[in-house]
Scaffold this active site. Sequence first.
Site, PDB file in Angstrom:
ATOM      1  N   TYR A 115       0.860  -1.193   0.000  1.00 14.09           N
ATOM      2  CA  TYR A 115       0.000   0.000   0.000  1.00 14.09           C
ATOM      3  C   TYR A 115       0.893   1.239   0.000  1.00 14.09           C
ATOM      4  O   TYR A 115       1.384   1.687   1.037  1.00 14.09           O
ATOM      5  CB  TYR A 115      -0.931   0.020   1.216  1.00 14.09           C
ATOM      6  CG  TYR A 115      -1.896  -1.150   1.295  1.00 14.09           C
ATOM      7  CD1 TYR A 115      -2.171  -1.948   0.187  1.00 14.09           C
ATOM      8  CD2 TYR A 115      -2.553  -1.458   2.479  1.00 14.09           C
ATOM      9  CE1 TYR A 115      -3.062  -3.020   0.256  1.00 14.09           C
ATOM     10  CE2 TYR A 115      -3.451  -2.522   2.558  1.00 14.09           C
ATOM     11  CZ  TYR A 115      -3.683  -3.295   1.448  1.00 14.09           C
ATOM     12  OH  TYR A 115      -4.568  -4.350   1.529  1.00 14.09           O
ATOM     13  N   PHE A 129     -13.129  -5.148   1.345  1.00 17.98           N
ATOM     14  CA  PHE A 129     -14.239  -4.458   0.684  1.00 17.98           C
ATOM     15  C   PHE A 129     -15.533  -4.675   1.494  1.00 17.98           C
ATOM     16  O   PHE A 129     -16.571  -5.017   0.939  1.00 17.98           O
ATOM     17  CB  PHE A 129     -14.447  -4.923  -0.759  1.00 17.98           C
ATOM     18  CG  PHE A 129     -13.429  -4.444  -1.760  1.00 17.98           C
ATOM     19  CD1 PHE A 129     -12.440  -3.549  -1.402  1.00 17.98           C
ATOM     20  CD2 PHE A 129     -13.477  -4.883  -3.084  1.00 17.98           C
ATOM     21  CE1 PHE A 129     -11.502  -3.098  -2.340  1.00 17.98           C
ATOM     22  CE2 PHE A 129     -12.551  -4.445  -4.027  1.00 17.98           C
ATOM     23  CZ  PHE A 129     -11.561  -3.559  -3.655  1.00 17.98           C
ATOM     24  N   PRO A 130     -15.509  -4.482   2.821  1.00 22.16           N
ATOM     25  CA  PRO A 130     -16.703  -4.790   3.627  1.00 22.16           C
ATOM     26  C   PRO A 130     -17.897  -3.902   3.303  1.00 22.16           C
ATOM     27  O   PRO A 130     -19.036  -4.292   3.556  1.00 22.16           O
ATOM     28  CB  PRO A 130     -16.230  -4.568   5.069  1.00 22.16           C
ATOM     29  CG  PRO A 130     -15.065  -3.637   4.954  1.00 22.16           C
ATOM     30  CD  PRO A 130     -14.391  -4.004   3.663  1.00 22.16           C
ATOM     31  N   GLY A 148     -17.410   1.356  -0.819  1.00 22.92           N
ATOM     32  CA  GLY A 148     -18.284   2.522  -0.641  1.00 22.92           C
ATOM     33  C   GLY A 148     -19.632   2.371  -1.339  1.00 22.92           C
ATOM     34  O   GLY A 148     -20.561   3.123  -1.055  1.00 22.92           O
TER      35      GLY A 148
HETATM   36  N1  NAP Z   1      -6.385  -8.750   1.061  1.00 17.18           N
HETATM   37  C1  NAP Z   1      -6.635  -8.064  -0.022  1.00 17.18           C
HETATM   38  O1  NAP Z   1      -6.341  -8.480  -1.131  1.00 17.18           O
HETATM   39  C2  NAP Z   1      -7.267  -6.714   0.110  1.00 17.18           C
HETATM   40  C3  NAP Z   1      -7.782  -6.045  -1.010  1.00 17.18           C
HETATM   41  C4  NAP Z   1      -8.384  -4.799  -0.822  1.00 17.18           C
HETATM   42  C5  NAP Z   1      -8.484  -4.257   0.449  1.00 17.18           C
HETATM   43  N2  NAP Z   1      -7.947  -4.924   1.512  1.00 17.18           N
HETATM   44  C6  NAP Z   1      -8.061  -4.384   2.890  1.00 17.18           C
HETATM   45  O2  NAP Z   1      -9.425  -4.178   3.176  1.00 17.18           O
HETATM   46  C7  NAP Z   1      -9.632  -2.848   3.654  1.00 17.18           C
HETATM   47  C8  NAP Z   1     -11.025  -2.394   3.305  1.00 17.18           C
HETATM   48  O3  NAP Z   1     -11.176  -2.325   1.905  1.00 17.18           O
HETATM   49  P1  NAP Z   1     -11.388  -0.965   1.135  1.00 17.18           P
HETATM   50  O4  NAP Z   1     -10.901   0.163   1.963  1.00 17.18           O
HETATM   51  O5  NAP Z   1     -10.802  -1.106  -0.190  1.00 17.18           O
HETATM   52  O6  NAP Z   1     -12.960  -0.963   0.869  1.00 17.18           O
HETATM   53  P2  NAP Z   1     -14.243  -0.633   1.782  1.00 17.18           P
HETATM   54  O7  NAP Z   1     -13.890  -0.591   3.214  1.00 17.18           O
HETATM   55  O8  NAP Z   1     -15.325  -1.547   1.348  1.00 17.18           O
HETATM   56  O9  NAP Z   1     -14.619   0.814   1.253  1.00 17.18           O
HETATM   57  C9  NAP Z   1     -13.738   1.894   1.335  1.00 17.18           C
HETATM   58  C10 NAP Z   1     -14.216   2.967   0.371  1.00 17.18           C
HETATM   59  O10 NAP Z   1     -15.513   3.376   0.756  1.00 17.18           O
HETATM   60  C11 NAP Z   1     -15.510   4.766   1.091  1.00 17.18           C
HETATM   61  N3  NAP Z   1     -16.212   4.879   2.360  1.00 17.18           N
HETATM   62  C12 NAP Z   1     -15.816   4.375   3.563  1.00 17.18           C
HETATM   63  N4  NAP Z   1     -16.714   4.669   4.518  1.00 17.18           N
HETATM   64  C13 NAP Z   1     -17.701   5.361   3.912  1.00 17.18           C
HETATM   65  C14 NAP Z   1     -18.897   5.936   4.391  1.00 17.18           C
HETATM   66  N5  NAP Z   1     -19.268   5.840   5.669  1.00 17.18           N
HETATM   67  N6  NAP Z   1     -19.691   6.583   3.491  1.00 17.18           N
HETATM   68  C15 NAP Z   1     -19.335   6.690   2.193  1.00 17.18           C
HETATM   69  N7  NAP Z   1     -18.194   6.167   1.692  1.00 17.18           N
HETATM   70  C16 NAP Z   1     -17.380   5.508   2.547  1.00 17.18           C
HETATM   71  C17 NAP Z   1     -14.082   5.175   1.208  1.00 17.18           C
HETATM   72  O11 NAP Z   1     -13.919   6.505   0.752  1.00 17.18           O
HETATM   73  P3  NAP Z   1     -13.418   7.665   1.766  1.00 17.18           P
HETATM   74  O12 NAP Z   1     -11.937   7.484   1.867  1.00 17.18           O
HETATM   75  O13 NAP Z   1     -13.827   8.914   1.071  1.00 17.18           O
HETATM   76  O14 NAP Z   1     -14.126   7.451   3.064  1.00 17.18           O
HETATM   77  C18 NAP Z   1     -13.349   4.192   0.310  1.00 17.18           C
HETATM   78  O15 NAP Z   1     -13.318   4.655  -1.022  1.00 17.18           O
HETATM   79  C19 NAP Z   1      -8.495  -2.062   2.990  1.00 17.18           C
HETATM   80  O16 NAP Z   1      -8.280  -0.822   3.632  1.00 17.18           O
HETATM   81  C20 NAP Z   1      -7.364  -3.038   3.106  1.00 17.18           C
HETATM   82  O17 NAP Z   1      -6.807  -2.969   4.409  1.00 17.18           O
HETATM   83  C21 NAP Z   1      -7.361  -6.140   1.364  1.00 17.18           C
END
Ligand code: NAP
Length: 292
Positions: free
Chosen positions: A72, A217-218, A222
Amino acid sequence: MTTDSTPTTRPAEAAGTLRLGGDLTVNRLGYGAMRLTGPGIWGEPSDPEQAVRVLRRAVELGVNFIDTADSYGPFTSETTIRRALHPYADGLVIATKAGLTRPGPNDWRPLGRPEYLRQQAELSLRHLGLERIDLFQLHRIDPAVPLEDQVGELKLLQEEGKIRHIGLSEVTVEEIERARGTAEIVSVQNLYNLADRTHEEVLRHCEQQGLAFIPWFPIATGRLAAPGGPLASVQVSRAATAAQLALAWLLRHSPALLPIPGTSSVEHLEENTAGALIALSDEEYEAIGAAA
Ligand SMILES: NC(=O)c1ccc[n+]([C@@H]2O[C@H](COP(=O)([O-])OP(=O)(O)OC[C@H]3O[C@@H](n4cnc5c(N)ncnc54)[C@H](OP(=O)(O)O)[C@@H]3O)[C@@H](O)[C@H]2O)c1
């Protein structure tokens, strides 16, 4: 829907706890630190001070499980975590990963050669300012390298005291069981959310075997939080945002789930963490599940 009695100042504690590898107890709502980088998960974020504020606020809100990875940035997320939170509070678990190289923005390629995994573990120790990494996850299985060699190197790092527990990411039940033939595995991190339950079988397997399942991507990057999204029409008995409902549903869906919602904003962090305060009724849980 009701809220429990946990003080709203530390809402992540309301998610309950999960024991990683039998000896690390963490609150079951964590934080994913992938978004603390530039576009394409590449380089510095536009506002590095905001990234520091997000991390410090997460800990204030009771989050004690932070997920990151060498890739990252690369390393931007890890060095920001160190800058914001080192020396680390007792009980704060930082989980990192290795096994994906980054030729450029939005480009992710598996590399699981043992000497590379070792190098990345050494660099993560340095960037995070740790003597031992609590949870070190193989980010992807490299199909060009025997799985036993990849997990075997992590086991060697564990025996040397450089990592405490080993996790996997984006794996099938068969891959989990094969890896367990080489080393003890305590967690699996696969894509999973209300709208994408492809890995339900893996989740149930983790539940049965006592492994944590960390859904990435929980909130579907977003999309589950968006106005007019699939949860917009769900009727619940108290005010809750769509993002909170998506997270509350995960917490209720399985005790093995440890969601790590990612955000670059303090406001979204506060909103998401407060999702742990929502105890869904059976009817609400069913309605949310059906809506997506
Ligand atoms: N193991 C793997 O291969 C893998 C792959 C991907 C991710 N991950 C891990 O999983 C974590 C979570 O995934 P993710 O961050 O990609 O996806 P996510 O948690 O599903 O969604 C994050 C996205 O949603 C937006 N968001 C978050 N809270 C919000 C809210 N309350 N209202 C509106 N929009 C909101 C964020 O934008 P803002 O920044 O504007 O809030 C960001 O763009 C990552 O941080 C990483 O640690 C692991």
